[in-house]
Scaffold this active site. Structure first.
Site, mmCIF file in Angstrom:
data_model
loop_
_atom_site.group_PDB
_atom_site.id
_atom_site.type_symbol
_atom_site.label_atom_id
_atom_site.label_comp_id
_atom_site.label_asym_id
_atom_site.label_seq_id
_atom_site.Cartn_x
_atom_site.Cartn_y
_atom_site.Cartn_z
ATOM 1 N N ASP A 81 51.535 34.758 52.655
ATOM 2 C CA ASP A 81 51.744 36.193 52.394
ATOM 3 C C ASP A 81 50.452 37.004 52.498
ATOM 4 O O ASP A 81 50.458 38.208 52.219
ATOM 5 C CB ASP A 81 52.335 36.394 50.991
ATOM 6 C CG ASP A 81 53.864 36.320 50.962
ATOM 7 O OD1 ASP A 81 54.493 36.570 52.009
ATOM 8 O OD2 ASP A 81 54.416 36.028 49.884
ATOM 9 N N ARG A 104 50.641 33.286 45.296
ATOM 10 C CA ARG A 104 49.731 34.238 45.945
ATOM 11 C C ARG A 104 48.363 34.321 45.240
ATOM 12 O O ARG A 104 47.482 35.073 45.694
ATOM 13 C CB ARG A 104 50.373 35.635 46.015
ATOM 14 C CG ARG A 104 51.634 35.675 46.874
ATOM 15 C CD ARG A 104 52.028 37.099 47.248
ATOM 16 N NE ARG A 104 51.061 37.715 48.161
ATOM 17 C CZ ARG A 104 51.122 38.975 48.591
ATOM 18 N NH1 ARG A 104 52.104 39.762 48.181
ATOM 19 N NH2 ARG A 104 50.206 39.471 49.414
ATOM 20 N N HIS A 151 57.916 46.562 44.787
ATOM 21 C CA HIS A 151 56.593 47.203 44.814
ATOM 22 C C HIS A 151 56.825 48.699 45.037
ATOM 23 O O HIS A 151 57.723 49.075 45.807
ATOM 24 C CB HIS A 151 55.748 46.691 45.991
ATOM 25 C CG HIS A 151 54.993 45.424 45.751
ATOM 26 N ND1 HIS A 151 54.845 44.465 46.737
ATOM 27 C CD2 HIS A 151 54.309 44.967 44.670
ATOM 28 C CE1 HIS A 151 54.108 43.466 46.260
ATOM 29 N NE2 HIS A 151 53.771 43.749 45.006
ATOM 30 N N ARG A 165 56.129 43.760 39.332
ATOM 31 C CA ARG A 165 54.867 43.087 39.610
ATOM 32 C C ARG A 165 53.738 43.610 38.718
ATOM 33 O O ARG A 165 53.394 42.991 37.726
ATOM 34 C CB ARG A 165 54.507 43.240 41.086
ATOM 35 C CG ARG A 165 55.547 42.668 42.060
ATOM 36 C CD ARG A 165 55.633 41.158 41.957
ATOM 37 N NE ARG A 165 56.570 40.584 42.905
ATOM 38 C CZ ARG A 165 56.266 40.223 44.157
ATOM 39 N NH1 ARG A 165 55.047 40.397 44.619
ATOM 40 N NH2 ARG A 165 57.181 39.695 44.936
ATOM 41 N N CYS A 173 52.763 47.393 53.772
ATOM 42 C CA CYS A 173 52.335 46.147 53.128
ATOM 43 C C CYS A 173 51.215 45.460 53.900
ATOM 44 O O CYS A 173 50.382 44.768 53.326
ATOM 45 C CB CYS A 173 53.494 45.158 53.037
ATOM 46 S SG CYS A 173 54.894 45.706 52.086
#
Ligand code: ARG
Length: 271
Positions: A66, A91, A165, A136, A259
């Protein structure tokens, strides 16, 4: 409308894959065309170059599929870089890689005290920092952002797990206005958005479901997923130039153009 030339950080999806699921878009059993992902990412990068932006690249790290989503690597405003802390262990190792990049690039770097997923959840809109929470970035991180950057932070409560997000539910179009999906926010946050941005563009669920709001604007041109045709038409009506890009493979991980793109804001002048 004036376009601002931007300095952007991207990460080539050399090791991109969907090996785990940390958002509802990700299905590790669905096929992903890794070579196509690289080609689509290269087109996005070229789109920025054609618009006159500067693109810098951070070296991708094997085992971090990612990492292509560079927006989650930090928040960079006025020459200060706030490093990140990911919610998910998959991540976690991206954070020190981005942090090292900011330090090497000469940014004044700050360590996060709470879960903070960078520009995925923290968007500068004029003189306000809009900060998402609910999935998140921790609410507690918002206070630290305000302290470090000195912009009033406005908390945005996200309520739909598909729009986990802030940058999947809201796009900053210019200093004055934004586009967003009202249903992605709590009733109170919707009221705040109406108060702050009475002229905002309201996106439809169909636009949001192709990650249409995961867009990058320079104040004049808006780079957004090609599939978000209704949103593109609304933006053109408002005088923006829209540029559709196809990031179908990266969308399988829950990511779109924004992103993949971290804005590096050197100082006030290049805000
Ligand atoms: N698979 C990634 C995750 O779930 C996608 C991140 C998308 N990034 C963003 N800025 N919305 O963390």
């Amino acid at each position: 409308m004036d376009a601002t030339s931007q300095r952007l950080l991207m990460c080539r999806p050399t090791y991109f894959a969907v090996d785990y699921a940390i958002n509802p878009w990700m299905d590790p059993n669905a096929p992903v065309d890794a070579a196509l992902a690289v080609g689509q990412w290269e087109q996005l990068r070229q789109t920025y170059l054609d618009l006159g932006h500067t693109v810098e690249e951070i070296t991708p790290v094997p085992g971090l599929p990612d990492m292509v989503f560079a927006a989650n690597g930090g928040t960079v405003i006025d020459g200060k870089a706030m490093a990140v802390q990911f919610r998910d262990p998959q991540r976690a190792d991206e954070a020190p890689a981005f942090r090292a990049w900011f330090e090497a690039a000469g940014f004044e770097t700050y360590d996060p005290k709470h879960v903070n997923e960078g520009e995925g959840d923290v968007l500068l809109a004029g003189d306000h920092l809009l900060a998402g929470t609910g999935f998140r970035t921790a609410h507690a991180a918002h206070a630290q952002l305000q302290e470090v950057f000195g912009y009033p932070v406005i908390t945005m409560q996200l309520v739909d797990p598909r729009f986990y997000h802030l940058d999947t539910a809201l796009t900053v179009l210019d200093e004055r206005t934004v586009a967003y999906l009202p249903e992605a926010f709590s009733a109170g946050s919707q009221a705040v958005l109406r108060r702050l941005f009475p002229d905002a563009v309201h996106a439809t669920m169909a636009d949001a479901e192709v990650l249409g709001l995961n867009a990058v604007s320079d104040g004049r041109h808006v780079v957004l997923p090609a599939q978000a045709t209704d949103l593109a038409a609304k933006l053109r009506d408002r005088g923006y130039e829209t540029i559709g890009v196809d990031l179908s493979e990266l969308r399988k991980a829950g990511g779109g153009p924004k992103c993949c793109t971290l804005r590096l804001r050197q100082g006030k002048a290049s805000k």
